[in-house]
Write a protein that holds these residues in place. Structure first.
Motif, PDB file in Angstrom:
ATOM      1  N   GLY A 230      70.529  82.145  40.022  1.00 31.29           N
ATOM      2  CA  GLY A 230      70.063  81.614  38.977  1.00 31.29           C
ATOM      3  C   GLY A 230      68.915  82.146  38.024  1.00 31.29           C
ATOM      4  O   GLY A 230      68.711  81.996  37.150  1.00 31.29           O
ATOM      5  N   MET A 231      68.281  83.205  38.715  1.00 26.70           N
ATOM      6  CA  MET A 231      66.992  83.546  38.288  1.00 26.70           C
ATOM      7  C   MET A 231      67.218  84.677  37.184  1.00 26.70           C
ATOM      8  O   MET A 231      68.274  85.438  37.484  1.00 26.70           O
ATOM      9  CB  MET A 231      65.975  84.000  39.160  1.00 26.70           C
ATOM     10  N   PHE A 232      66.474  84.875  36.107  1.00 24.84           N
ATOM     11  CA  PHE A 232      66.839  85.971  35.062  1.00 24.84           C
ATOM     12  C   PHE A 232      66.040  87.072  35.244  1.00 24.84           C
ATOM     13  O   PHE A 232      64.670  87.163  35.867  1.00 24.84           O
ATOM     14  CB  PHE A 232      66.409  84.939  33.811  1.00 24.84           C
ATOM     15  N   ALA A 233      66.338  88.131  34.624  1.00 29.25           N
ATOM     16  CA  ALA A 233      65.725  89.372  34.761  1.00 29.25           C
ATOM     17  C   ALA A 233      66.097  90.098  33.277  1.00 29.25           C
ATOM     18  O   ALA A 233      67.076  89.959  32.707  1.00 29.25           O
ATOM     19  CB  ALA A 233      65.999  90.298  35.632  1.00 29.25           C
ATOM     20  N   GLY A 234      65.116  91.156  32.944  1.00 29.82           N
ATOM     21  CA  GLY A 234      65.441  91.996  31.888  1.00 29.82           C
ATOM     22  C   GLY A 234      65.758  93.367  32.340  1.00 29.82           C
ATOM     23  O   GLY A 234      65.286  93.913  33.561  1.00 29.82           O
ATOM     24  N   SER A 235      66.990  93.930  31.906  1.00 25.36           N
ATOM     25  CA  SER A 235      67.303  95.357  32.386  1.00 25.36           C
ATOM     26  C   SER A 235      68.036  96.260  31.281  1.00 25.36           C
ATOM     27  O   SER A 235      68.380  95.605  30.376  1.00 25.36           O
ATOM     28  CB  SER A 235      68.276  95.204  33.485  1.00 25.36           C
TER      29      SER A 235
ATOM     30  N   TYR B 223      69.266  94.284  28.381  1.00 19.71           N
ATOM     31  CA  TYR B 223      70.081  93.196  28.465  1.00 19.71           C
ATOM     32  C   TYR B 223      69.354  92.072  29.151  1.00 19.71           C
ATOM     33  O   TYR B 223      68.224  92.002  29.945  1.00 19.71           O
ATOM     34  CB  TYR B 223      71.261  93.342  29.349  1.00 19.71           C
ATOM     35  N   LEU B 224      69.743  90.661  28.942  1.00 20.98           N
ATOM     36  CA  LEU B 224      69.067  89.472  29.790  1.00 20.98           C
ATOM     37  C   LEU B 224      70.037  89.380  31.095  1.00 20.98           C
ATOM     38  O   LEU B 224      71.338  89.442  30.693  1.00 20.98           O
ATOM     39  CB  LEU B 224      69.028  88.408  29.188  1.00 20.98           C
ATOM     40  N   THR B 225      69.788  89.519  32.251  1.00 24.59           N
ATOM     41  CA  THR B 225      70.708  89.278  33.326  1.00 24.59           C
ATOM     42  C   THR B 225      70.181  88.123  34.245  1.00 24.59           C
ATOM     43  O   THR B 225      69.145  87.501  34.050  1.00 24.59           O
ATOM     44  CB  THR B 225      70.625  90.624  34.426  1.00 24.59           C
ATOM     45  N   LYS B 226      71.352  87.559  35.096  1.00 23.64           N
ATOM     46  CA  LYS B 226      71.239  86.354  35.935  1.00 23.64           C
ATOM     47  C   LYS B 226      71.883  86.637  37.291  1.00 23.64           C
ATOM     48  O   LYS B 226      72.816  87.414  37.194  1.00 23.64           O
ATOM     49  CB  LYS B 226      71.726  85.339  35.162  1.00 23.64           C
TER      50      LYS B 226
ATOM     51  N   THR C 140      72.904  91.316  39.918  1.00 27.09           N
ATOM     52  CA  THR C 140      72.528  90.680  38.659  1.00 27.09           C
ATOM     53  C   THR C 140      73.735  90.790  37.827  1.00 27.09           C
ATOM     54  O   THR C 140      74.511  91.778  37.831  1.00 27.09           O
ATOM     55  CB  THR C 140      71.305  91.538  38.187  1.00 27.09           C
ATOM     56  N   GLN C 141      73.875  89.853  36.832  1.00 26.36           N
ATOM     57  CA  GLN C 141      74.854  90.138  35.835  1.00 26.36           C
ATOM     58  C   GLN C 141      74.629  89.701  34.500  1.00 26.36           C
ATOM     59  O   GLN C 141      73.696  88.847  34.263  1.00 26.36           O
ATOM     60  CB  GLN C 141      76.051  88.655  36.292  1.00 26.36           C
ATOM     61  N   ILE C 142      75.088  90.558  33.636  1.00 25.80           N
ATOM     62  CA  ILE C 142      74.546  90.373  32.086  1.00 25.80           C
ATOM     63  C   ILE C 142      74.833  89.007  31.436  1.00 25.80           C
ATOM     64  O   ILE C 142      76.175  88.533  31.630  1.00 25.80           O
ATOM     65  CB  ILE C 142      75.530  91.474  31.261  1.00 25.80           C
ATOM     66  N   VAL C 143      73.901  88.509  30.699  1.00 24.06           N
ATOM     67  CA  VAL C 143      74.155  87.195  30.339  1.00 24.06           C
ATOM     68  C   VAL C 143      74.402  87.450  28.729  1.00 24.06           C
ATOM     69  O   VAL C 143      75.130  86.827  28.035  1.00 24.06           O
ATOM     70  CB  VAL C 143      72.848  86.191  30.379  1.00 24.06           C
ATOM     71  N   GLU C 144      73.501  88.021  28.277  1.00 25.03           N
ATOM     72  CA  GLU C 144      73.462  88.764  26.759  1.00 25.03           C
ATOM     73  C   GLU C 144      72.786  90.090  26.350  1.00 25.03           C
ATOM     74  O   GLU C 144      71.945  90.521  27.231  1.00 25.03           O
ATOM     75  CB  GLU C 144      72.837  87.731  25.952  1.00 25.03           C
ATOM     76  N   LYS C 145      73.130  90.897  25.447  1.00 21.78           N
ATOM     77  CA  LYS C 145      72.417  91.696  25.012  1.00 21.78           C
ATOM     78  C   LYS C 145      71.028  91.560  24.031  1.00 21.78           C
ATOM     79  O   LYS C 145      71.387  90.615  23.111  1.00 21.78           O
ATOM     80  CB  LYS C 145      73.022  92.958  24.193  1.00 21.78           C
ATOM     81  N   VAL C 146      70.054  91.991  24.323  1.00 18.26           N
ATOM     82  CA  VAL C 146      68.524  91.545  23.680  1.00 18.26           C
ATOM     83  C   VAL C 146      68.418  92.648  22.681  1.00 18.26           C
ATOM     84  O   VAL C 146      68.112  92.060  21.452  1.00 18.26           O
ATOM     85  CB  VAL C 146      67.852  91.194  24.695  1.00 18.26           C
ATOM     86  N   PHE C 147      68.377  93.695  23.034  1.00 19.85           N
ATOM     87  CA  PHE C 147      67.993  94.786  22.240  1.00 19.85           C
ATOM     88  C   PHE C 147      69.187  95.945  22.315  1.00 19.85           C
ATOM     89  O   PHE C 147      69.776  96.300  23.209  1.00 19.85           O
ATOM     90  CB  PHE C 147      66.725  95.565  22.724  1.00 19.85           C
ATOM     91  N   SER C 148      69.404  96.426  21.097  1.00 16.76           N
ATOM     92  CA  SER C 148      70.363  97.467  20.740  1.00 16.76           C
ATOM     93  C   SER C 148      69.664  98.779  20.336  1.00 16.76           C
ATOM     94  O   SER C 148      68.782  98.705  19.329  1.00 16.76           O
ATOM     95  CB  SER C 148      71.599  97.061  19.841  1.00 16.76           C
TER      96      SER C 148
END
Length: 394
Positions: free
Chosen positions: A268-273, A359-362, A373-381
């Protein structure tokens, strides 16, 4: 009429000359690649993932780059800048490598970048991306298949801002990548920073920092703790009862190199990738499946970026006919980035850093029970790093 001895002497001399002339050509049959990574100590898992993926790519390419057989020379930098400098000079002066791929950590890259690029040898980073090399210290002999450090961490700052976290506690190691991480978070986060804490690299006991976090009661915590540091921090964060009270945002703290040791404490913890194993494209699905089958582990960014580094080399050398002596032609071929990246769309800025999505991943579980880690949403394009205007390369 010449004697048979004279004719034999001329023939022998001619053969010797032919052999002498052919020796350089034979020596150039193989392209030499120096791979320098952290392969021992608490952070060894990072370098080991990169090495495994690079070697996997070479196998997938038939043992060739741009049509040339490959001789891979591997060096362990031991996460020590002085050791790294000695070893990379050995790769260049003794082993005569055509290109250097590595390292894992930014303090090591900061130490070896000048010796490599001053020798006019191309340096491809499959992970580290310190800000000086993106800006005023950019070099025509440097490329990264990863990111500029700030960018990955900027994801967490953007998410913290969009989710309305009014206070944030920042925790990172005290070296260039840690400083870049904090700078990246601050770029988009406009709330209150209640603490900006730096710990020595390779810290494994975080009890004092966790006590500060508990006392400060921030809305969220951001941390960048790669390798063994991340393993210990997450376990101690969970044991301290903070995981259920204070959301944790991160980069490289919960990833596929640390998750096997962290276990369910990281769920459940988040990361940027810039990538995740479940990124939905055919080439990435094939890579992840092959890596899991061969390594019995889920690949992390260190692996995918190293795999891409081999693909970049292959594409560039195909464009130059396998030649490395024309440096301008080889740089132009690198810049063209004529390969299919595992992340999908890929191109370089003139400073040698990629333009890519983030992306934000969880942390979640795969069908086979392994954590990833699994993609939650795209943050920057198509994000261009912020230091490009400072780079003097045209």
């Amino acid at each position: 009429m010449r004697s048979s001895f004279a004719r034999s002497g001329l023939l022998t001399a001619g053969l010797c000359a032919a052999v002498a002339l052919s020796t350089p050509a034979l020596a150039q049959d193989k392209i030499k690649v120096g791979l320098i990574l952290t392969l021992s100590g608490p952070a060894a898992a990072l370098g080991q993932q990169a090495r495994a993926a690079f070697e996997m790519a070479l196998k997938d390419l038939g043992g060739k780059l741009g049509g040339r057989e490959v001789e891979l020379v591997v060096a362990d930098d031991e996460l020590k800048p002085d050791v790294a400098v000695t070893k990379v000079k050995g790769l260049i002066d003794r082993d005569k490598v055509d290109v250097v791929v590595g390292p894992t950590f930014s303090n090591i890259l900061g130490a070896i970048a000048k010796p490599v690029t001053d020798a006019k040898v191309f340096l491809i980073s499959p992970n580290a991306g310190p800000s000086p090399l993106a800006g005023k210290g950019c070099s025509p002999f440097f490329f990264a298949t990863s990111y500029q450090n700030d960018q990955v961490h900027q994801v967490s700052g953007k998410v913290a801002q969009s989710r309305g976290y009014k206070t944030l506690y920042l925790l990172a190691p005290n070296y260039q990548a840690g400083k870049d991480a904090i700078a990246g978070v601050k770029r988009d986060y406009k709330g209150q920073i209640v603490e900006e804490s730096y710990v020595p690299l390779n810290t494994l006991d975080f009890q004092s920092e966790l006590a500060k976090i508990a006392a400060a009661k921030p809305d969220a915590v951001f941390t960048f703790m790669p390798g063994g540091m991340g393993v210990n921090l997450i376990k101690q964060y969970k044991q301290a009862g903070l995981a259920d009270r204070i959301p944790l945002l991160s980069s490289f703290t919960v990833d596929e190199s640390t998750l096997p040791a962290q276990g369910d404490a990281a769920l459940g913890m988040f990361a940027g990738s810039n990538w995740a194993p479940d990124l939905d494209n055919p080439q990435n699905k094939a890579f992840v499946a092959a890596y899991v089958a061969q390594q019995k582990a889920v690949p992390a960014t260190y692996a995918f970026q190293a795999y891409d580094a081999a693909l970049l080399l292959d594409g560039a050398l195909k464009a130059t006919g396998g030649k490395t002596d024309d440096k301008e032609a080889l740089r132009a071929a690198f810049l063209k980035a004529d390969f299919t990246s595992l992340r999908g769309a890929f191109k370089f800025s003139r400073n040698g850093f990629p333009v890519q999505d983030f992306y934000l991943t969880k942390v979640g579980k795969r069908p086979d029970g392994k954590l990833e880690t699994q993609i939650v949403e795209k943050v920057f394009s198509d994000y261009v790093d912020s230091y490009l205007p400072e780079c003097s390369i045209k």
